[in-house]
Design a protein around this motif. Structure first.
Motif, PDB file in Angstrom:
ATOM      1  N   HIS A   1       0.859  -1.176   0.000  1.00 10.73           N
ATOM      2  CA  HIS A   1       0.000   0.000   0.000  1.00 10.73           C
ATOM      3  C   HIS A   1       0.900   1.232   0.000  1.00 10.73           C
ATOM      4  O   HIS A   1       1.649   1.465   0.947  1.00 10.73           O
ATOM      5  N   LEU A   2       0.855   1.984  -1.097  1.00  7.09           N
ATOM      6  CA  LEU A   2       1.701   3.162  -1.267  1.00  7.09           C
ATOM      7  C   LEU A   2       0.834   4.394  -1.454  1.00  7.09           C
ATOM      8  O   LEU A   2      -0.361   4.301  -1.735  1.00  7.09           O
ATOM      9  N   ALA A   3       1.473   5.545  -1.357  1.00 10.44           N
ATOM     10  CA  ALA A   3       0.786   6.794  -1.663  1.00 10.44           C
ATOM     11  C   ALA A   3       1.758   7.704  -2.404  1.00 10.44           C
ATOM     12  O   ALA A   3       2.926   7.812  -2.025  1.00 10.44           O
ATOM     13  N   LEU A   4       1.286   8.309  -3.470  1.00  7.30           N
ATOM     14  CA  LEU A   4       2.074   9.294  -4.202  1.00  7.30           C
ATOM     15  C   LEU A   4       1.642  10.670  -3.736  1.00  7.30           C
ATOM     16  O   LEU A   4       0.456  10.918  -3.506  1.00  7.30           O
ATOM     17  N   LEU A   5       2.599  11.562  -3.601  1.00  9.48           N
ATOM     18  CA  LEU A   5       2.321  12.923  -3.175  1.00  9.48           C
ATOM     19  C   LEU A   5       2.748  13.857  -4.300  1.00  9.48           C
ATOM     20  O   LEU A   5       3.930  13.899  -4.663  1.00  9.48           O
ATOM     21  N   SER A   6       1.785  14.580  -4.882  1.00 12.36           N
ATOM     22  CA  SER A   6       2.104  15.479  -5.987  1.00 12.36           C
ATOM     23  C   SER A   6       2.684  16.786  -5.448  1.00 12.36           C
ATOM     24  O   SER A   6       2.641  17.058  -4.240  1.00 12.36           O
ATOM     25  N   THR A   7       3.202  17.604  -6.330  1.00  7.99           N
ATOM     26  CA  THR A   7       3.807  18.874  -5.917  1.00  7.99           C
ATOM     27  C   THR A   7       2.776  19.817  -5.307  1.00  7.99           C
ATOM     28  O   THR A   7       3.129  20.680  -4.514  1.00  7.99           O
ATOM     29  N   ASP A   8       1.505  19.663  -5.643  1.00  5.07           N
ATOM     30  CA  ASP A   8       0.466  20.519  -5.051  1.00  5.07           C
ATOM     31  C   ASP A   8      -0.077  19.950  -3.738  1.00  5.07           C
ATOM     32  O   ASP A   8      -1.023  20.489  -3.159  1.00  5.07           O
ATOM     33  N   GLY A   9       0.505  18.834  -3.262  1.00  4.09           N
ATOM     34  CA  GLY A   9       0.107  18.263  -1.988  1.00  4.09           C
ATOM     35  C   GLY A   9      -0.978  17.209  -2.071  1.00  4.09           C
ATOM     36  O   GLY A   9      -1.385  16.658  -1.052  1.00  4.09           O
ATOM     37  N   THR A  10      -1.452  16.933  -3.277  1.00  8.98           N
ATOM     38  CA  THR A  10      -2.477  15.913  -3.439  1.00  8.98           C
ATOM     39  C   THR A  10      -1.871  14.542  -3.169  1.00  8.98           C
ATOM     40  O   THR A  10      -0.812  14.204  -3.695  1.00  8.98           O
ATOM     41  N   ARG A  11      -2.553  13.762  -2.346  1.00  8.98           N
ATOM     42  CA  ARG A  11      -2.077  12.421  -1.992  1.00  8.98           C
ATOM     43  C   ARG A  11      -2.919  11.397  -2.733  1.00  8.98           C
ATOM     44  O   ARG A  11      -4.142  11.433  -2.687  1.00  8.98           O
ATOM     45  N   GLN A  12      -2.255  10.471  -3.426  1.00  3.37           N
ATOM     46  CA  GLN A  12      -2.951   9.448  -4.204  1.00  3.37           C
ATOM     47  C   GLN A  12      -2.547   8.072  -3.708  1.00  3.37           C
ATOM     48  O   GLN A  12      -1.476   7.564  -4.054  1.00  3.37           O
TER      49      GLN A  12
END
Length: 155
Positions: free
Chosen positions: A39-50
């Protein structure tokens, strides 16, 4: 990027090498059951967590890629088909095609005939290689035990 550019090795920059080394250290702290899900999460430069679920095998491939990049090497993931040709199977085992043909004739590895020639299941090839490696380990352990019993290598 043109299609031909995809086949050129991508050499990591010094910044990418450093980032790969940091990411590798972090990823190595995680453990996953073989065949399990990470279970992973990506964090975009705008702070959105996916959040996402990633098969353990893909997680390990990412670890291998990062390991190569951390050393400054180029890395590429190569796919293998579920059914291999005789040539592909022989190359994968690093043996001559004639030797591989003999193994097929002797029934060491099963093959299926198709209108385009014999095919070998990747699962059968992997099973054979794992069994061969296990037998090699056992033979080496037996030789080591015999050497110890005979006090070989000590003077």
């Amino acid at each position: 990027m043109s299609l031909s550019d995809n086949y050129l090795p991508q050499i990591p920059s010094e910044k990418a090498v450093a980032a790969a080394a940091v990411a590798l250290r972090k990823i190595q702290t995680f453990s996953a059951k073989p065949g399990g899900i990470c279970h992973l999460a990506l964090l975009s430069t705008d702070g959105t967590r996916q959040p996402m679920d990633v098969p353990e095998l893909a997680f390990r491939l990412l670890e291998e890629v990062l390991s190569e990049m951390a050393c400054g090497n180029s890395a590429r993931v190569v796919s293998l088909p579920a059914q291999l040709t005789l040539r592909e199977a022989a190359v994968l085992l690093k043996i001559p095609k004639t030797h591989f043909l003999r193994m097929l004739e002797d029934g060491v590895i099963p093959a299926t005939d198709s209108d385009r020639g014999s095919k070998i299941k990747l699962t059968d090839l992997v099973a054979y290689e794992l069994k061969r490696r296990q037998m090699s380990r056992e033979a080496l352990e037996e030789l080591a035990a015999q050497a110890q019993k005979l006090k070989m290598g000590r003077e």
